[in-house]
Structures are given as structure tokens and as C-alpha cells.
Enzyme design. Structure first.
Site, PDB file in Angstrom:
ATOM      1  N   ARG A  16      -0.240  -8.467  76.103  1.00  0.00           N
ATOM      2  CA  ARG A  16      -1.194  -7.980  77.106  1.00  0.00           C
ATOM      3  C   ARG A  16      -0.440  -8.237  78.255  1.00  0.00           C
ATOM      4  NH1 ARG A  16      -7.321  -7.537  77.024  1.00  0.00           N
ATOM      5  NH2 ARG A  16      -6.513  -8.613  74.362  1.00  0.00           N
ATOM      6  N   GLU A  72     -13.777 -11.537  80.531  1.00  0.00           N
ATOM      7  CA  GLU A  72     -12.182 -11.561  81.132  1.00  0.00           C
ATOM      8  C   GLU A  72     -12.636 -10.776  82.689  1.00  0.00           C
ATOM      9  OE1 GLU A  72      -8.705 -12.646  78.350  1.00  0.00           O
ATOM     10  OE2 GLU A  72     -10.279 -11.049  77.600  1.00  0.00           O
TER      11      GLU A  72
END
Length: 771
Positions: free
Chosen positions: A318, A721
């Protein structure tokens, strides 16, 4: 059947958290508050005090002789698999021969009290053969020490474009890790049941993973283990993979003693033996034009993974995906090294590698701007993804929902960015000691698990014959308000007052095979699953009402706590009771899986994300060049949550996420001594942001009239997030203030976290370079 065209029952409304009244009164029950069975014992770990070595001898006789001790537990007492690693089985519950980090569990103690167990654990006599330890990513990189193979994504012809570019820069940069510092520490209660079954209460974001790890450790199957979790006192990713160790150890202790065992970690032990955010070291080379647009880039990312794999694979993947942030990198080479060190195995943390990718490209943008003498915002906008052009990521996903430019333009205007930059420059010219800095940074964050199979969820909905409702789903509540939003969804679909609905503890015997509540996907997945269940029940009620009234089912209208069918009308509870008497099924399950996503891990290409969430922040700071102290003076934030399910909860997530991001980059410093011992393992030595760190002036808003273009739950967007990365603006503002101490175009050598010591070093460096 149809819903009324009247105003929404709950969606888009600022409703209080479903447990708010319990939180403020102290009545909210966490795992440690649950009444334990009679005779419950307490566990503690015996921890290694060296970073790397072989165990020559382990004498536990003094431990057994300590007051209150009932038993000691080692790897030999584990009937099944001595492992809690979910991806790669390289995480022993109790290490047997090899120590790989200071703080690694060697054995467990079971005693009549928590204090007795902790005191006894320190009595063990251990002899080691110490071995050399690798403690940093750079050391591991030089030694070729990796937990997983390095990965590479190459797009276009970066080398040629860099060589031909009018301007080139290269440099190094480092960003530290971060402890989750949840208010409730790691804890589990393991209770033996009849016929070889187990009940596990665990403070976990991933009950199904705990279920499977405990089953494997005990040598049983998943059907024999029920894991329950009502609420956590914070998680932030630290309770995704780590709780499996605590629960498995408690279960092994309970099996050996035949009694329930509670294993609750003291804060020091918690910080020593649980993983952190991965710290990264970077090297970059970039070629660019006079306007600041990047022509080509080479980016190296090396992360300290610790001694085992844990979740380092997807975390580093990621980071590679998000190294572009808001910018189209048409010619780029990205290399990711997953470094093995003799430190605790790092793990998931809010953003899951995304922040570590984004801070690198934001650093590059600022370096380009300083080199060219341009406003950093101009350089950032020159590199933004386009619409219809320059709109494909380096992993071959189209950016189809791009709202970067209008969002940033609105924030720049409303925050008076350009006038404030001029004011900051004027202040700095007249102030020899205090310096100010200003920065605007954007966020583009992909939403979905990159492991496609995790993008699914289930729910179980019961409508009782008195008209009350109970909902259960696979997501977990850690204070973020997921349960509140799911209640809102069910209330909206059934057109009833949320007070009719009770949400129950997440439990593996109600909804199986759940994914972790992570990747900002809690509401997206579980909200849709709950809606599916509610719509099934609503359809049955509508069909029943239609039959009673002699109308078509699609003519039945659900309004506020009442159902209208032609000339007939029932209060919700009355229709439910009538349906029950007519033997209509009043419970059902719901299921959802995210559409459109696909991803080829071998080629790092596809559509790993369902959509992107966007945002931007303007941060203004001041630094004291004599002490290195920094202060956040003002923040302006505009954040995209689609059509908000609950603006009050979403604003709280935006504000909290931003400040946690600021803490990561400014004050939260993890420090290991040369022996590999973590010295910052308590509030006295590890500083998280406090209320006083919030700026005196703040303007935080959610982007309005911007529904998600994808069909999410009521067109909302994830909010867990993405706001974390807004904190990058504060760090870049500090660098801006440090740069004011040097000559024009200077490049402050400031790594994160920007502690007072780091700021002073950077100030001294730019002043020395300008002499």
C-alpha cells in the site's frame, strides 16, 4: 413497496454515538470490566531482555515458587501450532530456542492475581548466547536481510526522462514509527466450556482471526471457539493481528490449568511486545520542468518490518500504491524493501502504509518548489491527476472520481492561503528567533482491502414480535462510531426510531468468516450487509401488509414507525405482531461484497480500490529557533466523505485523524538503545498529542454536495484512515519555518518526527549552509 419521500429518518443526521451515554457515565463495559467466572486466574508474559540470541537455559523454578503462582506455560504446553502469524506462520506464541527481539515472550505465568503473575514473571533465570542484532532498516538493507522479497513497480521510462529533464534533484529522507497507544491495552479472557469448546473475550479488530489462531493453538477447529467483542478502547490497527497472540496465550494457560484465565498487558509490556507503525528510510531521484511537473522519478522505500512478516507485505504494497498521493507519476520506478530487523514485528496502523508512501512524495514536492523558488502549492497543482488525461495510476487504475482541483481551490480560497503566505514571509523577515511556516497538502486515498477476498461482510437482523430490533454484524466498534452508523442504516430501511434497535457484541457464532474492521471499510461493508438484511425483512412485511390491504406490494409505504397500504395503516409494532401471528419470517441475514475491484498481485496492476477519498489541509506553525519547540497555530481542513452518514461522527474522525497524524510526524518518537531495547515504552517517555496541542484557531469542514460516484451505502465515503494523512501539512509547515532560517532555496535536512532536537539540528544545518 416503497419508502416514503419524507425527510430521511437518520441518514445524514448528526446523531450521538450509540454508547455515548455509557462512555460519559463510566458504565461502558470493556473486556476487563466483564464479570469473570469464579476462580478466574490471571496471566502474564515472561519477556526476553535481549534483541537477538539463543536460549542456553531457562530456569522457571523461581517463577513457580513465587507467591500466588499456579502454573507456568511454555511452548511445550501448546497442543496445536505454536504460531499466531496470520499470513506467514513465523510468529511463535512462545519462542523456544531463538530470541529475535527484546520483549519477545519466552513463557507465561498463571497466578491468583495480575500483580502476582507480573512479579513472578521477572524471577526467571535465563542464560543467552547473544548474537549480533540488526536494528534499523538501513542496517538490514546493507546486510541483505529481508522478511519478504523486495518488490518493484516500473512505469514508462523513468531513467531517460530524468536524464533529459531541465532540473534534477536527489536526496534521502526518513520517517519514524508510531505506537498505537490505545487507551485500553491488549487483553483477552479465555473461558473453557463444556465438551472441549471455548469462549474468548478479546479486545480485537479481527474476531475471526483470533478464532482461527486460538483453534490452531489448541488443536481444535473453528466451530469449537467463539470469540466475542463488544467494544474496544481504541485500536488504530494495533488490534488487527496482535490480539491473536494475547488470546492464544490466554487459551493455552486456561487449558493447562482447567480454569478461566485473563491476560491483560501492563502498558510497559504492551509497548514492548506489540508491533508499531513501520518506520521508513527513503532515497529519491527526480527530474522535472520549470513549472515543477515531474518528468521522471526513482523512489526507494525501505521499511523496518521487524523479526517476522506479520502484515508487512500488504503494508508495504500500500505504501507503493500511495507513493503518488494526488500526483500523476507517468514515468516512475518504485522499489520496496521489506527489511528484517531484530526488533518487534511491525504491524497495521491507521493508513496501513499509505501515510509512509505519501510523506515521501510530499517531501519531493517541497524540494522541487524550493529548488525552483516557487510556491509549493503551485508545484503540487502542476502535478495533480487530470480529468480525461494524466488520469491513470502507476498500478494501472483510472482515477475516475477526481475532485482534487476544486477541493484544493476552495480550501486555498477559504483559508486565505496566498495572503497568509505573504504574511508569514513578512513575519519571518522581522523575527530573528521565532519563525513561522505554512503548508497546504492534499490527500487521495484508496478505499478497499488490497487483498480482494477481505472485501465482504455479513449481518444478522432479528425483528422481535414486540417491534423491537436486534442487529449483529461482523464489524467491530473501537470508538469510531461504526455501530452507530449501522443502527442508522437499519432504522432508515425499516423507517423506525433508532431507539427501537439494539446492536449486540460482535461474535463469531453469529456472523462467521468476518474481515478485520480495517482499511476504512467498516461502514462500507457492514452497512451494506445490514441494509441487505433489513430490506429482506421489509419486503416480507410489505408483502404481508399488501395482502392484508388488497394492494400491490410496491404500493406499501414505510414511514416513521408506521406502514401504510392503501386505506390500511399500522404502527410498525402492530404490523410486526400481526406478521408473526401469520408465521412470517422476521429475521434474516445480509451479505455484501464490494463490486468492480480486481488486482493482480504478480504485476501490481488492476483496480485494488473501489474509490478514492480526498481531502486537504492548511497548517500554520511557529518554531522557536533557540529551543526547537514547535507550535501548531492554525489548521484549515476540507475533507471529502461523500454524502455523510453522520456528520458529527465524521467530523470527529477528521479532527482526531489529523491530530494523530501530526503526532506521528512531530512528537511521537520511538527510541531503541544500542542493545535493541525499546526505551520509550511508557507515557513518561513517549509523547502523544494532548488537548493543548490542538491549535487555537481551527476551521474543519466536510465537503458538501459531493456524493460518492460509486454505489456505496447511501453514497457515503470512508473516513477512518484518509484524515490521518492531513497531518502531513503540519510537518511540511515546520520544514517551511526551518527553511526561513537559511538562504533562499535551502533544503532543510529534517526527518520525522520533528522533535525539538530534530528541529534544532535542522535549523543549525540550514544556517551553517547559508554562511
Amino acid at each position: 413497496m416503497s419508502m416514503s419521500n419524507a425527510e430521511s429518518i437518520t441518514i445524514g443526521r448528526a446523531r450521538e454515538h450509540e454508547s455515548a451515554h455509557l462512555h460519559v457515565s463510566g458504565e461502558a463495559r470493556y473486556t476487563d470490566d466483564v464479570t469473570a467466572p469464579a476462580g478466574t486466574l490471571h496471566g502474564a508474559f515472561g519477556l526476553s531482555r535481549i534483541a537477538h540470541g539463543r536460549i542456553r537455559s531457562l530456569d522457571l523454578a523461581p517463577v513457580l515458587a513465587a507467591p500466588g503462582v499456579v502454573a507456568v506455560v511454555t511452548a511445550a504446553d501448546i497442543p496445536g501450532e505454536n504460531n499466531y502469524g496470520a499470513v506467514v506462520h513465523d510468529d511463535p506464541i512462545f519462542t523456544e530456542a531463538l530470541v529475535e527481539y527484546a520483549g519477545q515472550p519466552l513463557f507465561g505465568v498463571v497466578a491468583t492475581s495480575h500483580d502476582a503473575a507480573r512479579r513472578a514473571a521477572r524471577r526467571a533465570r535465563v542464560e543467552y548466547e547473544e548474537l549480533p542484532a540488526l536494528l534499523s532498516a538501513r542496517e538490514a538493507l546493507a546486510a541483505g536481510s529481508f522478511v519478504l522479497p523486495s518488490e518493484r513497480i516500473t512505469r514508462g521510462e523513468p531513467d531517460a526522462r530524468i536524464a533529459a529533464a531541465p532540473h534534477r534533484l536527489d536526496g534521502e529522507y526518513a520517517v519514524g514509527g508510531q505506537d498505537h497507544f490505545y487507551l485500553e491495552g491488549q487483553i483477552a479472557l479465555a473461558v473453557p466450556q463444556e465438551d472441549g469448546c471455548w469462549r474468548i473475550l478479546s479486545s480485537t479488530q479481527h474476531p475471526s482471526e483470533v478464532q482461527h489462531v486460538v483453534a490452531h493453538a489448541l488443536g481444535v477447529t473453528a466451530k469449537d471457539v467463539t470469540v466475542e467483542m463488544r467494544r474496544m478502547g481504541g485500536g488504530f490497527g494495533g488490534k488487527e493481528s496482535q490480539p491473536a497472540l494475547i488470546a492464544a496465550a490466554a487459551a493455552v494457560m486456561a487449558r493447562k490449568t482447567g480454569r478461566a484465565v485473563k491476560l491483560r498487558l501492563d502498558r510497559d509490556d504492551d509497548m514492548l511486545l506489540t508491533g508499531k507503525r513501520h518506520d521508513f528510510w527513503y532515497r529519491y531521484e527526480v527530474g522535472f520542468g520549470d513549472d515543477g511537473r515531474i518528468h521522471g522519478a526513482r523512489l526507494l522505500l525501505a521499511s523496518r518490518c521487524g523479526y517476522s512478516v506479520d502484515l508487512s507485505g500488504p503494508v508495504n504494497d500500500r505504501a507503493m500504491f500511495h507513493v503518488d498521493n494526488a500526483y500523476c507519476l507517468e514515468h516512475v520506478d518504485i522499489v520496496s524493501h521489506r527489511c528484517k530487523t531484530h526488533t518487534v514485528s511491525n504491524t497495521a496502523f491507521r493508513g496501513f502504509g499509505g501515510p509512509q508512501g505519501m510523506v515521501l512524495i510530499e517531501q519531493v514536492m517541497d524540494e522541487i518548489a524550493r529548488h525552483l523558488g516557487r510556491d509549493p502549492l503551485e508545484v503540487r497543482r502542476a502535478n495533480f491527476y487530470g480529468i480525461g488525461e494524466r488520469d491513470e495510476t502507476h498500478y494501472r487504475m483510472k482515477v475516475e472520481d477526481n475532485i482534487l482541483e476544486p477541493l484544493v481551490q476552495r480550501l486555498a480560497t477559504e483559508s486565505d492561503y496566498h495572503a497568509r503566505r505573504a504574511a508569514v514571509a513578512a513575519f519571518n523577515a522581522a523575527s530573528p528567533v521565532l519563525k513561522k511556516g505554512l503548508a497546504l497538502t492534499p490527500v487521495k486515498f484508496g478505499i478497499s482491502f488490497t487483498a480482494t477476498h477481505y472485501n465482504q461482510a455479513g449481518a444478522l437482523l432479528h425483528v422481535y414480535n414486540d417491534g423491537s430490533v436486534q442487529i449483529n454484524h461482523g464489524g467491530t466498534e473501537m470508538g469510531q462510531g461504526l455501530h452507530t452508523k449501522v443502527v442508522q442504516v437499519v432504522a432508515e430501511e425499516l423507517a423506525i426510531d433508532p431507539a427501537r434497535i439494539r446492536i449486540t457484541a460482535t461474535a463469531t457464532d453469529k456472523v462467521p468468516n468476518t474481515s478485520a474492521t480495517a482499511a476504512s471499510s467498516g461502514s462500507d461493508l457492514n452497512g451494506m450487509a445490514a441494509r441487505d438484511a433489513a430490506r429482506k425483512i421489509r419486503a416480507r412485511l410489505a408483502a404481508f401488509a399488501a395482502g392484508q390491504a388488497g394492494v400491490a406490494a410496491d404500493a406499501v409505504v414505510f414511514e416513521r414507525d408506521r406502514i401504510v397500504a392503501g386505506e390500511r395503516e399500522w404502527p410498525f409494532a402492530a404490523l410486526v405482531k400481526a406478521a408473526y401471528l401469520a408465521r412470517v419470517q422476521l429475521w434474516d441475514s445480509g451479505y455484501y461484497r464490494t463490486p468492480k475491484i480486481h488486482y493482480d498481485r504478480a504485476t501490481f496492476s488492476g483496480r485494488p480500490f473501489y474509490y478514492f477519498a480526498y481531502g486537504a489541509a492548511v497548517a500554520e506553525v511557529a518554531i522557536d529557533t533557540l529551543t526547537g519547540e514547535t507550535r501548531l497555530l492554525r489548521v484549515d481542513i476540507l475533507h471529502d466523505v461523500g454524502s455523510s452518514l453522520n456528520p458529527a461522527l465524521d467530523l470527529g474522525q477528521v479532527e482526531g485523524g489529523f491530530l494523530q497524524g501530526v503526532g506521528w510526524l512531530t512528537c511521537e518518537e520511538l527510541w531503541w538503545n544500542p542493545r535493541g531495547e525499546l526505551a520509550t515504552h511508557a507515557p513518561s517517555t513517549y509523547k502523544i498529542p494532548a488537548c493543548s496541542d490542538w491549535p487555537a484557531e481551527w476551521h474543519v469542514a466536510l465537503l458538501e454536495r459531493a456524493p460518492n460516484r460509486e454505489e456505496t451505502i447511501y453514497r457515503s465515503k470512508a473516513v477512518g484512515e484518509p484524515p490521518f494523512m492531513l497531518g502531513i501539512a503540519a510537518f511540511q509547515a515546520i520544514r517551511d519555518a526551518v527553511a526561513a532560517c537559511g538562504a533562499p532555496g535551502c533544503r532543510p535536512p529534517l526527518d520525522a518526527p520533528a522533535t525539538p532536537e530534530a528541529v534544532l539540528r535542522a535549523v543549525d544545518a540550514v544556517r551553517a549552509a547559508g554562511r
